[in-house]
Design a protein around this motif. Structure first.
Motif, PDB file in Angstrom:
ATOM      1  N   ALA A  62       0.792  -1.263   0.195  1.00  0.00           N
ATOM      2  CA  ALA A  62      -0.085   0.014   0.016  1.00  0.00           C
ATOM      3  C   ALA A  62       0.994   1.135   0.006  1.00  0.00           C
ATOM      4  CB  ALA A  62      -0.916  -0.014   1.199  1.00  0.00           C
ATOM      5  N   GLY A  63       2.062   1.029   0.016  1.00  0.00           N
ATOM      6  CA  GLY A  63       2.935   2.415  -0.204  1.00  0.00           C
ATOM      7  C   GLY A  63       3.440   2.919   1.244  1.00  0.00           C
ATOM      8  N   GLY A  64       3.079   2.030   2.359  1.00  0.00           N
ATOM      9  CA  GLY A  64       3.524   2.413   3.913  1.00  0.00           C
ATOM     10  C   GLY A  64       4.866   1.829   3.989  1.00  0.00           C
ATOM     11  N   THR A  65       5.530   2.288   5.243  1.00  0.00           N
ATOM     12  CA  THR A  65       6.812   2.186   5.605  1.00  0.00           C
ATOM     13  C   THR A  65       6.820   1.154   6.939  1.00  0.00           C
ATOM     14  OG1 THR A  65       7.419   4.139   4.802  1.00  0.00           O
ATOM     15  CG2 THR A  65       8.802   3.058   6.399  1.00  0.00           C
ATOM     16  N   VAL A  66       7.488   0.059   6.938  1.00  0.00           N
ATOM     17  CA  VAL A  66       7.691  -0.688   7.866  1.00  0.00           C
ATOM     18  C   VAL A  66       9.080  -0.292   8.780  1.00  0.00           C
ATOM     19  CG1 VAL A  66       8.225  -2.964   8.976  1.00  0.00           C
ATOM     20  CG2 VAL A  66       6.629  -2.456   7.043  1.00  0.00           C
ATOM     21  N   VAL A  67       8.977   0.512  10.026  1.00  0.00           N
ATOM     22  CA  VAL A  67      10.194   0.938  10.442  1.00  0.00           C
ATOM     23  C   VAL A  67      11.328  -0.143  11.232  1.00  0.00           C
ATOM     24  CG1 VAL A  67      10.880   2.604  12.414  1.00  0.00           C
ATOM     25  CG2 VAL A  67       8.712   3.043  11.197  1.00  0.00           C
ATOM     26  N   SER A  68      10.547  -1.111  11.785  1.00  0.00           N
ATOM     27  CA  SER A  68      11.270  -2.186  12.242  1.00  0.00           C
ATOM     28  C   SER A  68      10.527  -3.158  12.611  1.00  0.00           C
ATOM     29  CB  SER A  68      12.286  -1.760  13.654  1.00  0.00           C
ATOM     30  OG  SER A  68      11.451  -1.535  14.470  1.00  0.00           O
ATOM     31  N   VAL A  69      11.175  -4.575  12.948  1.00  0.00           N
ATOM     32  CA  VAL A  69      10.435  -5.748  13.339  1.00  0.00           C
ATOM     33  C   VAL A  69      11.145  -6.521  14.516  1.00  0.00           C
ATOM     34  CG1 VAL A  69       9.397  -8.188  12.570  1.00  0.00           C
ATOM     35  CG2 VAL A  69       9.278  -6.032  10.827  1.00  0.00           C
ATOM     36  N   GLU A  70      10.627  -6.915  15.488  1.00  0.00           N
ATOM     37  CA  GLU A  70      11.383  -7.602  16.393  1.00  0.00           C
ATOM     38  C   GLU A  70      10.483  -8.810  16.705  1.00  0.00           C
ATOM     39  OE1 GLU A  70      14.198  -6.457  17.726  1.00  0.00           O
ATOM     40  OE2 GLU A  70      14.323  -4.646  16.526  1.00  0.00           O
ATOM     41  N   GLY A  71      11.525  -9.774  16.983  1.00  0.00           N
ATOM     42  CA  GLY A  71      11.073 -11.224  17.870  1.00  0.00           C
ATOM     43  C   GLY A  71      10.446 -12.068  16.771  1.00  0.00           C
ATOM     44  N   GLU A  72      10.991 -11.921  15.460  1.00  0.00           N
ATOM     45  CA  GLU A  72      10.631 -12.981  14.487  1.00  0.00           C
ATOM     46  C   GLU A  72      11.406 -14.153  14.752  1.00  0.00           C
ATOM     47  OE1 GLU A  72       8.974 -11.382  10.401  1.00  0.00           O
ATOM     48  OE2 GLU A  72      10.937 -10.828  10.741  1.00  0.00           O
ATOM     49  N   GLU A  73      12.337 -14.143  15.247  1.00  0.00           N
ATOM     50  CA  GLU A  73      13.181 -15.453  15.449  1.00  0.00           C
ATOM     51  C   GLU A  73      12.399 -16.717  16.319  1.00  0.00           C
ATOM     52  OE1 GLU A  73      14.668 -12.347  16.859  1.00  0.00           O
ATOM     53  OE2 GLU A  73      15.104 -11.851  14.710  1.00  0.00           O
ATOM     54  N   SER A  74      11.799 -16.161  17.433  1.00  0.00           N
ATOM     55  CA  SER A  74      11.234 -17.068  18.506  1.00  0.00           C
ATOM     56  C   SER A  74       9.650 -16.991  18.059  1.00  0.00           C
ATOM     57  CB  SER A  74      11.428 -16.528  19.793  1.00  0.00           C
ATOM     58  OG  SER A  74      10.399 -15.238  20.219  1.00  0.00           O
ATOM     59  N   GLY A  75       9.122 -15.812  17.432  1.00  0.00           N
ATOM     60  CA  GLY A  75       7.669 -16.193  17.230  1.00  0.00           C
ATOM     61  C   GLY A  75       6.837 -16.121  18.278  1.00  0.00           C
ATOM     62  N   GLU A  76       7.205 -16.052  19.466  1.00  0.00           N
ATOM     63  CA  GLU A  76       6.408 -15.868  20.695  1.00  0.00           C
ATOM     64  C   GLU A  76       5.584 -14.626  20.786  1.00  0.00           C
ATOM     65  OE1 GLU A  76       8.306 -16.941  24.329  1.00  0.00           O
ATOM     66  OE2 GLU A  76       8.639 -19.109  23.443  1.00  0.00           O
ATOM     67  N   TRP A  77       6.530 -13.382  20.738  1.00  0.00           N
ATOM     68  CA  TRP A  77       6.097 -11.961  20.451  1.00  0.00           C
ATOM     69  C   TRP A  77       6.685 -11.120  19.357  1.00  0.00           C
ATOM     70  CZ3 TRP A  77       6.146  -8.685  25.383  1.00  0.00           C
ATOM     71  CH2 TRP A  77       5.771  -7.300  25.199  1.00  0.00           C
ATOM     72  N   VAL A  78       5.901 -10.992  18.205  1.00  0.00           N
ATOM     73  CA  VAL A  78       6.408 -10.180  17.450  1.00  0.00           C
ATOM     74  C   VAL A  78       5.975  -8.908  17.180  1.00  0.00           C
ATOM     75  CG1 VAL A  78       6.956 -10.233  14.779  1.00  0.00           C
ATOM     76  CG2 VAL A  78       6.542 -12.311  15.852  1.00  0.00           C
ATOM     77  N   LEU A  79       6.758  -7.757  17.175  1.00  0.00           N
ATOM     78  CA  LEU A  79       6.419  -6.615  17.297  1.00  0.00           C
ATOM     79  C   LEU A  79       6.655  -5.914  15.756  1.00  0.00           C
ATOM     80  CD1 LEU A  79       7.220  -4.011  19.891  1.00  0.00           C
ATOM     81  CD2 LEU A  79       7.697  -3.224  17.701  1.00  0.00           C
ATOM     82  N   VAL A  80       5.707  -5.481  15.337  1.00  0.00           N
ATOM     83  CA  VAL A  80       5.990  -4.494  13.830  1.00  0.00           C
ATOM     84  C   VAL A  80       5.432  -3.208  14.097  1.00  0.00           C
ATOM     85  CG1 VAL A  80       5.229  -4.369  11.641  1.00  0.00           C
ATOM     86  CG2 VAL A  80       4.999  -6.903  12.722  1.00  0.00           C
TER      87      VAL A  80
END
Length: 119
Positions: A62-80
């Protein structure tokens, strides 16, 4: 991108992958760091990662920006981090333990997302 458009995009992306208990919390009067928090649950590490990835893909499309992503490694809590909106995708046990809804609303009572998102 308008905050309401971004919020709808995020919720739709989460619903596409069958997120559970989606909550939208309006934080405009609580912090200047972001305008909304979206909290959702996934049943497994794989699902939480897929939910977070789908949010990222839909926002970028949609043309938006993802600033950062945290927690994808474990997958218990992923912050976008989308700048104006911070999305927390959590497994139910982690979500119950940290109880972000109570932290940000001051209430332990769960409210429907339409009531929480209303300004």
């Amino acid at each position: 991108m308008d905050i309401h458009t971004l919020e709808k995009l995020v919720v739709d992306a989460l619903e596409d992958i069958k997120a559970k208990d989606i909550e939208v919390i309006n934080t405009t009067k609580l912090t200047s760091l972001f305008d909304r928090i979206v909290v959702a649950s996934g049943d497994s590490n794989r699902q939480t990662r897929a939910l977070a990835r789908n949010v990222q893909e839909k926002v970028r499309e949609a043309g938006g920006t993802v600033v950062s992503v945290e927690g994808e490694e474990s997958g218990e809590w992923v912050l976008v981090d989308l700048g104006e909106i911070v999305v927390h995708v959590m497994q139910p046990a982690v979500r119950a333990y940290y109880n972000l809804e109570e932290l940000w609303t001051g209430s332990s009572m769960r409210r429907p997302r339409s009531a929480v998102g209303a300004a």
